[in-house]
Design a protein around this motif. Structure first.
Motif, PDB file in Angstrom:
ATOM      1  N   LEU A  33      -5.089  11.057   1.227  1.00 49.16           N
ATOM      2  CA  LEU A  33      -4.849   9.819   0.480  1.00 49.16           C
ATOM      3  C   LEU A  33      -5.155  10.051  -0.998  1.00 49.16           C
ATOM      4  O   LEU A  33      -6.176   9.620  -1.514  1.00 49.16           O
ATOM      5  N   THR A  66      -3.991   8.744  -3.553  1.00 44.74           N
ATOM      6  CA  THR A  66      -3.831   7.603  -4.448  1.00 44.74           C
ATOM      7  C   THR A  66      -5.132   6.860  -4.695  1.00 44.74           C
ATOM      8  O   THR A  66      -5.155   5.891  -5.451  1.00 44.74           O
ATOM      9  N   TYR A  67      -6.218   7.277  -4.055  1.00 40.89           N
ATOM     10  CA  TYR A  67      -7.510   6.670  -4.356  1.00 40.89           C
ATOM     11  C   TYR A  67      -7.868   6.936  -5.821  1.00 40.89           C
ATOM     12  O   TYR A  67      -7.548   7.999  -6.357  1.00 40.89           O
ATOM     13  N   SER A 118       0.834  -1.196   0.000  1.00 41.37           N
ATOM     14  CA  SER A 118       0.000   0.000   0.000  1.00 41.37           C
ATOM     15  C   SER A 118       0.876   1.257   0.000  1.00 41.37           C
ATOM     16  O   SER A 118       1.927   1.296   0.657  1.00 41.37           O
ATOM     17  N   PRO A 119       0.478   2.303  -0.749  1.00 40.70           N
ATOM     18  CA  PRO A 119       1.251   3.560  -0.718  1.00 40.70           C
ATOM     19  C   PRO A 119       1.125   4.302   0.607  1.00 40.70           C
ATOM     20  O   PRO A 119       1.934   5.177   0.901  1.00 40.70           O
TER      21      PRO A 119
END
Length: 233
Positions: free
Chosen positions: A185, A187-188, A135-136
């Motif tokens: 977040l 990166t979603y 996960s990032p």
């Protein structure tokens, strides 16, 4: 005879000069043409000084809306349908109150309870995003501790006996959860962000509608009591 030839030779250039001078004038030296050229230069403006027309701004707004709707259509069907179905309990509560014409405290408490559960779910899903190894988002204090903030707001909303205060607390919790998903977040995927925005707007409006119906019901009840007291006196 010789003097006559000399006179002809000396006077010929002057005659030619007088005949040629009017022809040597350029049309651009005409005062009227010069003035017209100045006016044309004065009224000519570069394209970057022109203001944007309302049509251009509307086109940009429509472009953003179209991109958002396109990304929403790209979302997986289970995520889209389950998210839309999850909004039914929020919307149905104020809708039933309007249809019945009365404010129901039981329905309002049911909406707040469901809202608290939803907010807790939105906060807890960050753990599921941060825990996988690839996960990032790292399972650090920032990500894991922030996920507990919305559930704390939801718990506080359930402690209020007043439905209006509980609805306001849930609205704050929904705003915090949305800020986490959009800013912290990034990166979603795009479809998830659009889905989160649409869902948050619907939930907030439903909670505020219930609070508004409660306020209107209390005002009507107060007016009835005042009329009854006035007639009794």
């Amino acid at each position: 005879m010789f003097s006559h030839i000399l006179r002809r030779c000396f006077h010929t250039p002057f005659k030619l000069q007088r005949n040629v001078c009017p022809l040597s004038r350029s049309p651009s030296l005409n005062p009227a043409s010069v003035y017209a050229t100045k006016l044309q230069a004065f009224h000519t403006s570069p394209p970057f000084f022109k203001k944007k027309t309302p049509k251009e701004s509307e086109t940009k707004d429509l472009g953003v809306l179209q991109r958002s709707m396109k990304s929403l259509k790209d979302s997986p069907k289970p995520a889209l349908y389950l998210s839309l179905a999850g909004l039914i309990p929020f919307v149905s509560v104020p809708l039933l109150m309007v249809i019945q014409g009365t404010y129901s405290p039981e329905l309002a408490f049911a909406q707040i309870t469901y809202g608290a559960v939803t907010v807790s779910f939105l906060g807890g899903k960050r753990w599921g995003f941060a825990l996988p190894e690839n996960s990032p988002a790292k399972p650090d204090w920032l990500n894991l501790a922030n996920s507990t903030v919305p559930p704390l707001f939801a718990w506080q909303a359930l402690l209020f006996k007043d439905a209006t205060r509980g609805a306001i607390m849930l609205v704050m919790a929904l705003g915090i959860a949305l800020h986490y998903d959009l800013s912290l977040l990034p990166t979603y995927p795009g479809w998830f962000k659009v889905l989160r925005v649409v869902g948050t707007v619907v939930m907030v409006l439903s909670l505020l509608a219930t609070a508004a119906l409660k306020t209107i019901s209390e005002e009507q009840l107060g007016n009835r009591r005042n009329k009854w007291q006035n007639t009794k006196q």
